[in-house]
Motif scaffolding. Sequence first.
Motif, PDB file in Angstrom:
ATOM      1  N   GLU A 206       0.824  -1.215   0.000  1.00  0.00           N
ATOM      2  CA  GLU A 206       0.000   0.000   0.000  1.00  0.00           C
ATOM      3  C   GLU A 206       0.854   1.259   0.000  1.00  0.00           C
ATOM      4  O   GLU A 206       0.472   2.290  -0.572  1.00  0.00           O
ATOM      5  N   ALA A 232      -4.346   1.741  -3.030  1.00  0.00           N
ATOM      6  CA  ALA A 232      -3.778   1.791  -1.669  1.00  0.00           C
ATOM      7  C   ALA A 232      -4.847   1.523  -0.618  1.00  0.00           C
ATOM      8  O   ALA A 232      -4.632   0.747   0.318  1.00  0.00           O
ATOM      9  N   ASP A 236      -5.358  -1.405   2.146  1.00  0.00           N
ATOM     10  CA  ASP A 236      -5.496  -1.009   3.561  1.00  0.00           C
ATOM     11  C   ASP A 236      -6.643  -0.008   3.660  1.00  0.00           C
ATOM     12  O   ASP A 236      -6.465   1.180   3.396  1.00  0.00           O
TER      13      ASP A 236
END
Length: 473
Positions: A206, A232, A236
């Motif tokens: 990420e 990203a 997460d």
Amino acid sequence: MRDNPYREDREALKELLQQYQNLKSGRQHSFIEEDAFERIIDYYDEKDDINEALEAAETGLEQYPYSSQLMIKKADLLLASRKYQEALDVLENAELYDSSDINLYILKTDAYLALDQQPRAVALLEAALEMFEGEERLDLLFELADVYDDYEEFDKVFDCLKWILEEDPTNEEALYKICFWTDFTGRNEESIRLHQRIIEEQPFSELAWFNLAAAYQGLKLYEKAIDAYQYAVAIDEKFDYAYRNMGDAYLRLRKYKEAIEVLEKVLELTRPEDVIYEAIGHCYHRMGNYAQARFHYKKAVHLNPDDSKLHYKIAVTYMLEEQWASAIKQLENAMRIHRSIPEYNLAMGECKMNLHQYKDAILYFGTVVRYKTRNVAGWEALIRCLIKAGFHDEAIEQCLAALKATDGKPLFYFYHSAMLFVTGKTKEGLLKLEEAMEKAPRLVKKFIELNPSILQNNQVVDIVARYKKGKKI
């Protein structure tokens, strides 16, 4: 009875310290091993008793004169005592016995930097890089990056972090740091290529996706940045900085609804921040939803009551709804914090003028032109207010002052002409209108707005028509 390792360790340390005291005083004592001296030194160092720690190091070296580890600990303590040259001498000696300890090079670097010998520090670290690999080599690269940072060789800081990531694409410290240095040095294209390679190897990183997005954002490629931020947050979903930056990218694209959605996600994930509420307020402001804009600006003010700009933004939303009295209250709050800011005085003047409080308005507009003498908006507001208040002679004087202060902005030729007509100086007014039309015919609408009935004057119509024909308005 349960074992208590902490208590056993504490008792062993207590016994070791007693043995050390016995050695110092010449009393009978047990044999103290080399690594035990290291522990004694660490004990005094952790207690911030540098002198006692140094004494322990020297005592240890009397027992083990060829111990490079004890020499390194002594050098570290000498550095803490600002005895830089002494520390270097000790480290030079330690290197004779063991040149494979990375701490030797890190401490020598610190000493060189303290002595303002940055080239020697760089040369040392660059040579040491050839001797180490793996984690130790990365540690030296981080150390070298810090040296370049201290001496403001910022592109070389970026280079060091790039080397680290080329050797260890998952290094979190380097991934965090290179994002900042990419922005600082503007090396966005290199960062994009680097992180694209990292993502090929580590598609679920990420931080790599975030850095790729930030580099796109640095190049104003906002659509690509948003795509990368979305990867990203898919990896997460609690990556609040990715949502924050994505919100900024949507703002730049004027996609205010989408910006609000991701900025509200930031508020869900982190403690409330005035800048986030302000950004959401800005989105609603741009969408024309002034009530919601105010609601969020006020939340921002609650978190940061000393930010005069937030009070001003609330006032602007009231002004757009022509709620002049409410706007004045917010501007008073702003001006209690920063009285002289021209924008606040300009807004206050507008409010007062719309409430027909012309004398107060003139004072505020006068403050604007006093602090920003070349500001066209300030002079225009002042002259308009004087006209509305019926102070025509004063308006003419201020037109002349505005022309001088703004290096002859054409707008004030039109205003001057309009006032000459109002005061019965028709011939002079026509000449001034012709001069204004020669300079900026597109601004004639400002002239007509001041007095629409002026179009009943055939000579005025002829001048305007002539320039419309010759120069398109």
